[in-house]
Structure formats: structure tokens, C-alpha cells
Scaffold this motif. Structure first.
Motif, PDB file in Angstrom:
ATOM      1  N   GLU A  10    -105.591  11.769  29.331  1.00  0.00           N
ATOM      2  CA  GLU A  10    -104.884  11.516  30.578  1.00  0.00           C
ATOM      3  C   GLU A  10    -104.049  12.726  31.003  1.00  0.00           C
ATOM      4  N   GLY A  11    -103.438  13.393  30.013  1.00  0.00           N
ATOM      5  CA  GLY A  11    -102.615  14.567  30.315  1.00  0.00           C
ATOM      6  C   GLY A  11    -103.413  15.869  30.361  1.00  0.00           C
ATOM      7  N   LYS A  12    -104.743  15.748  30.282  1.00  0.00           N
ATOM      8  CA  LYS A  12    -105.610  16.944  30.260  1.00  0.00           C
ATOM      9  C   LYS A  12    -105.107  17.985  29.246  1.00  0.00           C
ATOM     10  N   ASP A  13    -104.754  17.508  28.091  1.00  0.00           N
ATOM     11  CA  ASP A  13    -104.262  18.388  27.030  1.00  0.00           C
ATOM     12  C   ASP A  13    -105.465  18.942  26.263  1.00  0.00           C
ATOM     13  N   ALA A  14    -106.030  20.012  26.785  1.00  0.00           N
ATOM     14  CA  ALA A  14    -107.263  20.572  26.213  1.00  0.00           C
ATOM     15  C   ALA A  14    -107.063  21.013  24.769  1.00  0.00           C
ATOM     16  N   GLU A  15    -105.886  21.587  24.479  1.00  0.00           N
ATOM     17  CA  GLU A  15    -105.668  22.085  23.115  1.00  0.00           C
ATOM     18  C   GLU A  15    -105.733  20.962  22.087  1.00  0.00           C
ATOM     19  N   ALA A  16    -105.171  19.804  22.432  1.00  0.00           N
ATOM     20  CA  ALA A  16    -105.193  18.662  21.504  1.00  0.00           C
ATOM     21  C   ALA A  16    -106.629  18.206  21.250  1.00  0.00           C
ATOM     22  N   ILE A  17    -107.414  18.123  22.306  1.00  0.00           N
ATOM     23  CA  ILE A  17    -108.816  17.706  22.157  1.00  0.00           C
ATOM     24  C   ILE A  17    -109.600  18.750  21.355  1.00  0.00           C
ATOM     25  N   LYS A  18    -109.355  20.022  21.654  1.00  0.00           N
ATOM     26  CA  LYS A  18    -110.074  21.090  20.955  1.00  0.00           C
ATOM     27  C   LYS A  18    -109.777  21.082  19.461  1.00  0.00           C
ATOM     28  N   LYS A  19    -108.532  20.800  19.129  1.00  0.00           N
ATOM     29  CA  LYS A  19    -108.173  20.770  17.708  1.00  0.00           C
ATOM     30  C   LYS A  19    -108.952  19.666  16.975  1.00  0.00           C
ATOM     31  N   VAL A  20    -109.025  18.496  17.584  1.00  0.00           N
ATOM     32  CA  VAL A  20    -109.746  17.390  16.932  1.00  0.00           C
ATOM     33  C   VAL A  20    -111.245  17.699  16.856  1.00  0.00           C
ATOM     34  N   ALA A  21    -111.749  18.366  17.895  1.00  0.00           N
ATOM     35  CA  ALA A  21    -113.159  18.768  17.868  1.00  0.00           C
ATOM     36  C   ALA A  21    -113.408  19.756  16.728  1.00  0.00           C
ATOM     37  N   ARG A  22    -112.553  20.790  16.660  1.00  0.00           N
ATOM     38  CA  ARG A  22    -112.742  21.822  15.627  1.00  0.00           C
ATOM     39  C   ARG A  22    -112.593  21.247  14.222  1.00  0.00           C
ATOM     40  N   ASP A  23    -111.566  20.422  14.019  1.00  0.00           N
ATOM     41  CA  ASP A  23    -111.359  19.832  12.685  1.00  0.00           C
ATOM     42  C   ASP A  23    -112.594  19.046  12.246  1.00  0.00           C
ATOM     43  N   GLN A  24    -113.151  18.257  13.154  1.00  0.00           N
ATOM     44  CA  GLN A  24    -114.326  17.447  12.793  1.00  0.00           C
ATOM     45  C   GLN A  24    -115.534  18.331  12.514  1.00  0.00           C
ATOM     46  N   PHE A  25    -115.704  19.349  13.371  1.00  0.00           N
ATOM     47  CA  PHE A  25    -116.837  20.265  13.212  1.00  0.00           C
ATOM     48  C   PHE A  25    -116.746  20.980  11.869  1.00  0.00           C
ATOM     49  N   GLU A  26    -115.566  21.460  11.541  1.00  0.00           N
ATOM     50  CA  GLU A  26    -115.398  22.194  10.275  1.00  0.00           C
ATOM     51  C   GLU A  26    -115.552  21.277   9.067  1.00  0.00           C
ATOM     52  N   ALA A  27    -115.252  20.002   9.260  1.00  0.00           N
ATOM     53  CA  ALA A  27    -115.403  19.050   8.154  1.00  0.00           C
ATOM     54  C   ALA A  27    -116.849  18.589   7.999  1.00  0.00           C
ATOM     55  N   GLY A  28    -117.727  18.992   8.927  1.00  0.00           N
ATOM     56  CA  GLY A  28    -119.145  18.670   8.724  1.00  0.00           C
ATOM     57  C   GLY A  28    -119.800  17.820   9.804  1.00  0.00           C
ATOM     58  N   ALA A  29    -119.085  17.549  10.902  1.00  0.00           N
ATOM     59  CA  ALA A  29    -119.697  16.735  11.956  1.00  0.00           C
ATOM     60  C   ALA A  29    -120.853  17.491  12.615  1.00  0.00           C
ATOM     61  N   ASN A  30    -121.971  16.792  12.824  1.00  0.00           N
ATOM     62  CA  ASN A  30    -123.123  17.389  13.516  1.00  0.00           C
ATOM     63  C   ASN A  30    -123.064  17.126  15.013  1.00  0.00           C
ATOM     64  N   PHE A  31    -122.452  16.004  15.393  1.00  0.00           N
ATOM     65  CA  PHE A  31    -122.230  15.666  16.805  1.00  0.00           C
ATOM     66  C   PHE A  31    -120.751  15.288  16.957  1.00  0.00           C
ATOM     67  N   ILE A  32    -120.177  15.658  18.091  1.00  0.00           N
ATOM     68  CA  ILE A  32    -118.793  15.264  18.380  1.00  0.00           C
ATOM     69  C   ILE A  32    -118.858  14.152  19.429  1.00  0.00           C
ATOM     70  N   ASP A  33    -118.510  12.946  19.015  1.00  0.00           N
ATOM     71  CA  ASP A  33    -118.518  11.825  19.951  1.00  0.00           C
ATOM     72  C   ASP A  33    -117.387  11.994  20.959  1.00  0.00           C
TER      73      ASP A  33
END
Lengths: 265, 265
Positions: free
Chosen positions: A20-43
Motif C-alpha cells: 500500500e505504501g509502495k515501499d519497494a525496498e521492503a518488498i525487494k528485501k523479502v524477495a532477495r531473502d527468499q531467492f538466496e534461501a533457495g526459492a525458484n519462484f517468488i509468489d
């Protein structure tokens, strides 16, 4: 194991606020953390924002893919929202999810027809939730054959047999596990993927039970999971189970995980 | 899960010394600890004492049964030693184990014929260790049919499909798991039981891997284990896996284990 990282979901309070707040950095962090932990797709899911889902999904796809070089799982039953996400997506995403519910099926099939999109095919119909292996296979047959007729490749289909809690019925675990095994046998090259945590609904020590159920499902052939890849114990269990299931050549991933101290959590 | 407590084995240094010194209290403690932790059979093994095995097994059976109200698994390939144990055993013990190796088979079959003895039927023949499902099923067929012809009830037979390490061959886990499933299907009412720890031979984090393999084997139908019942993490995994496999009515054992804090180890 193909891991679909489930954390960027608007129904989670912090994520809903970040969207809602268009906080791109917060979303990017969760994306990166999941990717680095082994996620093949980011839901990516913006389902709570009625009317604004297309715009938010578009923003989520763009934001995630600015940060990580991974495809998204576009998580919506709404064709408009899916198409808004698809329009900006780089590479081949997953659609989460089609089902046999008539309205959803009719709306999503044209989007998938003849494409290379990956798709989760949820074993749910207008008759309600399946309980037995037979219930699930009846739905899976129709879904898979319907998709194949529309030139969706079998290897792009991820059947979700739908987990139901053993606290409701003691046989629900077995019915699910046997469904995984039967689906993997019946459609060579197909995948199965789902969220498992519903299995322990209403019981204590849920995390422990969920880990055991994941390991059991891998023994029966499950090769996809919609999950939190930051759950280190779950990830350690998956790595061990895949080695034991013969899916880890020379146990390379297992040994690498050991060196990274992943079994010490 | 039928648990055969494996700790009273003369090849373990402290147990070997306790047997040789006729230290009944030491043996009784290990018997009681295993029984209280959930062992259904107390394995007794005096195999290292060449020539004295019959006398020592007799003493072990008597000593264990003075302490706990549980049957023993008489662990020897030697008919004289088995008969010495049987002569003093109260209730119905298990014989651990017959195999298809000709000498062992011919000597043990007459002891088992027409009795209610439980027996572990090891999938091993004079041709060596089985590797594939087919290898194991060939041996299991002969063993089970041979026993049934001699009036051993199928429900008293515990087939051990023989675990081989995945460090030697990545497929050895799957071959074992699929063997369990096939044996349980092919002979309704039969049991499968074995020691699982060999699966992780040559790999690190063995305990973690062994737990995952137990959970996977339960998913495939394993209903017996030769194991250390004092291994609390392993026991917790078994309790969760059995609930998930639909073998724990209303999850009563699972809930009881939770209240006893067994998932906090």
C-alpha cells in the motif's frame, strides 16, 4: 524440489502495508531473502486490494524482478490481475492457480492456452474440497487433460492435491500422500506442488508435524512446495529427504548444506 | 510402530562387559529404560561370545524378563543359542533373524515351523546383498512363502528389506523405500522392520538423515524398527509420522507426546 517462496502475500500485515505504501525496498528485501534461501519462484499476491489488484500485481512483479533474477508466481484468480502481471514479467512465470471451479477455469484457460507458463492446478471443483484419492484424481484428470488439450505442456503443470487437516479426519494425511504418488505415476513428467501447513491445523507442535509431512510427501514423489524458504529447519529436512529420494547426485547438495551448517539449526 | 530395542547387544562395549561379568543390574536398567521409552521387544544379543552364546542368551532372557513384562527378540543365527533362550522365555518372543542364506534358513526353519514365534525375515541370500526392489522381492517371496508353508502366520513375519547406504549409490534409498511399499502390498497383514542407520553410512549429520529416512519409510508403510528407543528425536519423529500416516486414532499418541514435551528435544 521447486520452491515457490510464499512470503510476498498482501494478507501478511507487513507486506500489505509495504504494498500500500509502495515501499519497494521492503518488498525487494523479502524477495532477495527468499531467492538466496533457495526459492525458484517468488509468489506475488495482492488479493486483499479489491479493484487495485492489477496495478499492485504489476508493481510487485516489477519490483521483485528489479531485485532478483527469478520468475514470479502470479498469485490471483483474476484474469485482469494476472494479465497486468504478465505484461511486465521477464522470463516465464507461474500462474497460481487454476482449478476446476467453473468460473475460474473458464477465465484462466485462455490465458494459459498454448503458452509456456507454469501453472498450479488446484484439485478443487464447484462440488467442494476433495477428501479421498479418488476425489482428487477425478479433478486432476479433468484439469490436466483440459490443459494438455489447450497445448499446455505436462511438465509445466504443478498439481496441488490440496492438503486437509488430520485433526478433522485421521485419514486425510494418507489420502493426500497417496494422491501425490498416483498423480506422479499417472502423468509422467508432471509436477506436484502445494502448501503443506494445513495438515497440522488444530494440533500443537505444528512446525514439527509440518516438517515430518514434507519429508513424507517427498517420499511419495512431491517435487514442489509453496512455502517459506526462510524456515531453515524445513529447508534442512527437504535437503535430506531429497538426497534420500535419490534426487541429489552424489549427495552434493546435502554435503554443501552440511558444510554451510544447515543441519545445526 | 513395533519397536525392537537394540541396546542389549554384546558388541557394545558396556553391554559386553555387563554380560561377561553377569552384571544383572546393568542389563536390567537398559531393559527397563528401553521398555519405558516404548520398546515392544527387547533385543538380546550375545554373539561375540563364541561357544558361550547359548548360556549367555539364556541368562539375558531371564534377566530382562525379571525386570520388564515384555518379550525379547532373540538375536542369533545359531539354533542352539536360540533354543537356549526360548527354553526360559515367558510369552512369545521374536527370532532375529532368518534369511535365505541356505545354512541359516535350513537351521532356523524347523524352530519356527508351526509356532507363534515372531520372526525377522532378512532379505539376504547366498548370492549376496540385494540392491533393487526386484532383488529384494525375489528373496522376500521365497522367505515368506517358505515360512507360510511351515505354518508360520503372515502377521508374525517382519520382513527386513535391508538398508544400503546412499553414499554408495544414490538410488539405494528409493530401492529400499519402494521395497517396503511393495512388500506391504503383496502380503496383506505382514510387517516390515529393520535398522535404518546404515542409510547414512559415510555421510555427515547422520542422525538428522536417519530421522528423515525413518519418516519416509513410515510414509511407505514401514511398521517396525530395530532401533535405540532412547533416541528421543527419533521417537518424536516416529510419533508425528505415524499420526500423519493415519495410524494414531484422534492423534491421541501425538497429543500425549506433546503434553510430555517430546517435541521439544
Amino acid at each position: 524440489m521447486i520452491i515457490i517462496g510464499e512470503l510476498i502475500n498482501a494478507s501478511r500485515k507487513a507486506i500489505g502495508a509495504a504494498i500500500e505504501g509502495k515501499d519497494a525496498e521492503a518488498i525487494k528485501k523479502v524477495a532477495r531473502d527468499q531467492f538466496e534461501a533457495g526459492a525458484n519462484f517468488i509468489d506475488v499476491n495482492a488479493g486483499i486490494f479489491v479493484g487495485e489488484e492489477p496495478a499492485y500485481l504489476k508493481w510487485l512483479v516489477e519490483t521483485v524482478q528489479e531485485e532478483v533474477d527469478a520468475p514470479c508466481a502470479i498469485d490471483s484468480p483474476d484474469p485482469k490481475a494476472i494479465e497486468a502481471g504478465l505484461a511486465v514479467h521477464k522470463g516465464t512465470p507461474m500462474i497460481n492457480s487454476i482449478s476446476l471451479e467453473k468460473e475460474r477455469y473458464d477465465k484462466l484457460l485462455p490465458i494459459l492456452a498454448g503458452t509456456d507458463l507454469r501453472v498450479i492446478a488446484l484439485c478443487m471443483s464447484d462440488e467442494g474440497m476433495p477428501e479421498t484419492v479418488e476425489d482428487r484424481l477425478k479433478i486432476a484428470d479433468k484439469l490436466v487433460n483440459g490443459l494438455i488439450q489447450k497445448n499446455v505442456k505436462v511438465e509445466n503443470i504443478f498439481v496441488d492435491p490440496l492438503v486437509q487437516p488430520i485433526s478433522v479426519n485421521n485419514t486425510f494425511g494418507v489420502e493426500f500422500l497417496d494422491s501425490v504418488e498416483e498423480i506422479m505415476k499417472r502423468f509422467p513428467g508432471i509436477h506436484t506442488a502445494c502448501g503443506l501447513s494445513n495438515i497440522s491445523y488444530g494440533l500443537p507442535a505444528r512446525k514439527f508435524m509440518n516438517q515430518a509431512f514434507m519429508v513424507m510427501a517427498i517420499a511419495k514423489g512431491l517435487d514442489g512446495a509453496i512455502m517459506n524458504p526462510l524456515d531453515q529447519k524445513m529447508m534442512a529436512n527437504i535437503i535430506a529427504a531429497e538426497a534420500l529420494a535419490g534426487k541429489d547426485k552424489f549427495c552434493m547438495s546435502y554435503l554443501k548444506a552440511f558444510r554451510a551448517k544447515k543441519f545445526e539449526v
